[in-house]
Design a protein around this motif. Structure first.
Motif, short mmCIF file in Angstrom:
data_model
loop_
_atom_site.label_atom_id
_atom_site.label_comp_id
_atom_site.label_asym_id
_atom_site.label_seq_id
_atom_site.Cartn_x
_atom_site.Cartn_y
_atom_site.Cartn_z
N LYS A 6 0.85 -1.19 0.00
CA LYS A 6 0.00 0.00 0.00
C LYS A 6 0.88 1.24 0.00
CE LYS A 6 -3.40 2.51 2.79
NZ LYS A 6 -2.52 3.66 3.07
N ALA A 7 0.52 2.18 -0.83
CA ALA A 7 1.20 3.47 -0.87
C ALA A 7 0.14 4.56 -0.96
CB ALA A 7 2.16 3.55 -2.06
N ASP A 8 0.04 5.35 0.10
CA ASP A 8 -0.99 6.40 0.17
C ASP A 8 -2.37 5.77 0.02
OD1 ASP A 8 0.96 8.38 0.50
OD2 ASP A 8 1.28 8.50 -1.65
N ARG A 13 -1.15 -5.03 -6.15
CA ARG A 13 -1.39 -6.46 -5.91
C ARG A 13 -0.93 -7.27 -7.12
NH1 ARG A 13 -5.95 -8.36 -5.92
NH2 ARG A 13 -6.06 -9.55 -3.99
N PRO A 14 -0.60 -8.55 -6.91
CA PRO A 14 -0.26 -9.41 -8.05
C PRO A 14 -1.46 -9.53 -8.99
CG PRO A 14 0.43 -10.42 -6.00
CD PRO A 14 -0.42 -9.25 -5.62
N ALA A 15 -1.20 -9.50 -10.27
CA ALA A 15 -2.25 -9.64 -11.27
C ALA A 15 -2.22 -11.05 -11.85
CB ALA A 15 -2.07 -8.62 -12.39
N VAL A 50 -5.13 -0.66 -7.45
CA VAL A 50 -6.51 -0.30 -7.18
C VAL A 50 -6.53 0.69 -6.02
CG1 VAL A 50 -7.44 -2.51 -7.99
CG2 VAL A 50 -6.83 -2.24 -5.58
N THR A 51 -7.66 1.36 -5.85
CA THR A 51 -7.78 2.29 -4.73
C THR A 51 -7.86 1.52 -3.41
OG1 THR A 51 -10.19 2.33 -4.98
CG2 THR A 51 -8.93 4.06 -6.10
N PHE A 52 -7.39 2.17 -2.37
CA PHE A 52 -7.47 1.62 -1.01
C PHE A 52 -8.84 1.91 -0.43
CE2 PHE A 52 -6.96 2.43 3.61
CZ PHE A 52 -6.63 1.14 4.01
N VAL A 53 -9.47 0.89 0.13
CA VAL A 53 -10.76 1.07 0.79
C VAL A 53 -10.49 1.30 2.28
CG1 VAL A 53 -12.99 0.03 1.33
CG2 VAL A 53 -11.92 -0.42 -0.88
#
Length: 248
Positions: A6-8, A13-15, A50-53
């Motif tokens: 996670k960054a900011d 994640r692995p695809a 992806v965005t962080f929830v």
């Protein structure tokens, strides 16, 4: 093992081969107003972004908030909202790739691993769903069965030092989840069988992937996950009539 960083406000994640389809699904969910899922940002050869929830995932051992009735009810409602938003996903079988086999009856796009650790909480409220790698077309009851198994919970294993819930408490939580979701009678009638089918599928996956050398599943097998799921199948079959009665 999976490398998730996670960054900011972004998660890397692995695809996999299914990730482009999952990104289409996540975009669709947001377009339908379901913003409790991550939004896709980028996709590379090996990693997705992806965005962080924001919030706290329901990892074990549960906090008092995650174990609450309010969390149970809001989780069920969140799952229903996700399923409703996913029903209109424009499937294209010529390009869609899913990590799991399509299941019938196909009613929506199910999450495939709907469990506390993939739900995000703000206190007692479920506010997000994460990790859609196992999403695939299928019946709503597939996710509901997974959720009931995890949230009732219908397992012979407990967190170390945690009190063992009574059967009546587990049955009450299962019934409350189904009520909050709005599960129809036909799905309720097959819920117990669907729970056990999901557990058998998990055991098969663990053993097959471990035999192929997948390090995650080698670890799961070594930690007794397959044995636990087998024991849980036996426990659920033993109490199948009680569960079915509670869900009517």
């Amino acid at each position: 093992m999976e490398r998730i960083t996670k960054a900011d406000d972004r998660v890397h994640r692995p695809a996999g081969p299914w990730t482009p389809t999952v990104h289409r699904l996540l975009t669709h969910l947001h377009e339908q107003g379901f913003v409790a899922a991550p939004a896709p940002i980028a996709l590379g050869d090996a990693l997705e972004t992806v965005t962080f929830v924001p919030g706290v995932a329901g990892e074990y051992p549960w906090t008092e908030d995650v174990a609450s009735e309010a969390a149970l009810v809001t989780t069920a409602r969140l799952l229903r909202q996700m399923h409703d938003a996913a029903t209109s996903f424009p499937r294209d079988d010529t390009v869609d790739v899913w990590s799991q086999a399509v299941r019938v009856p196909t009613e929506t796009i199910v999450h495939g691993d709907f469990a506390p650790y993939n739900v995000v909480y703000d206190g007692i409220a479920a506010v997000g769903v994460i990790d859609f790698d196992t999403a695939h077309p299928g019946p709503r009851v597939w996710d509901v069965a997974s959720a009931v198994y995890r949230f009732a919970p219908f397992t012979t294993g407990t967190d170390e030092g945690a009190p063992v819930p009574s059967l009546d408490d587990r049955l009450a939580r299962a019934a409350e989840f189904c009520r909050a979701y709005g599960l129809d009678d036909r799905s309720r009638a097959v819920l117990v069988d669907t729970i056990t089918a999901g557990l058998v599928a998990l055991v098969t996956t663990i053993e097959t992937e471990a035999a192929a050398g997948n390090p995650k599943f080698v670890s799961d097998l070594a930690h007794g996950h397959a044995d636990l799921y087998r024991a849980d199948v036996g426990w659920i079959e033993q109490h199948a009539e009680d569960i079915a009665t509670a869900l009517r």
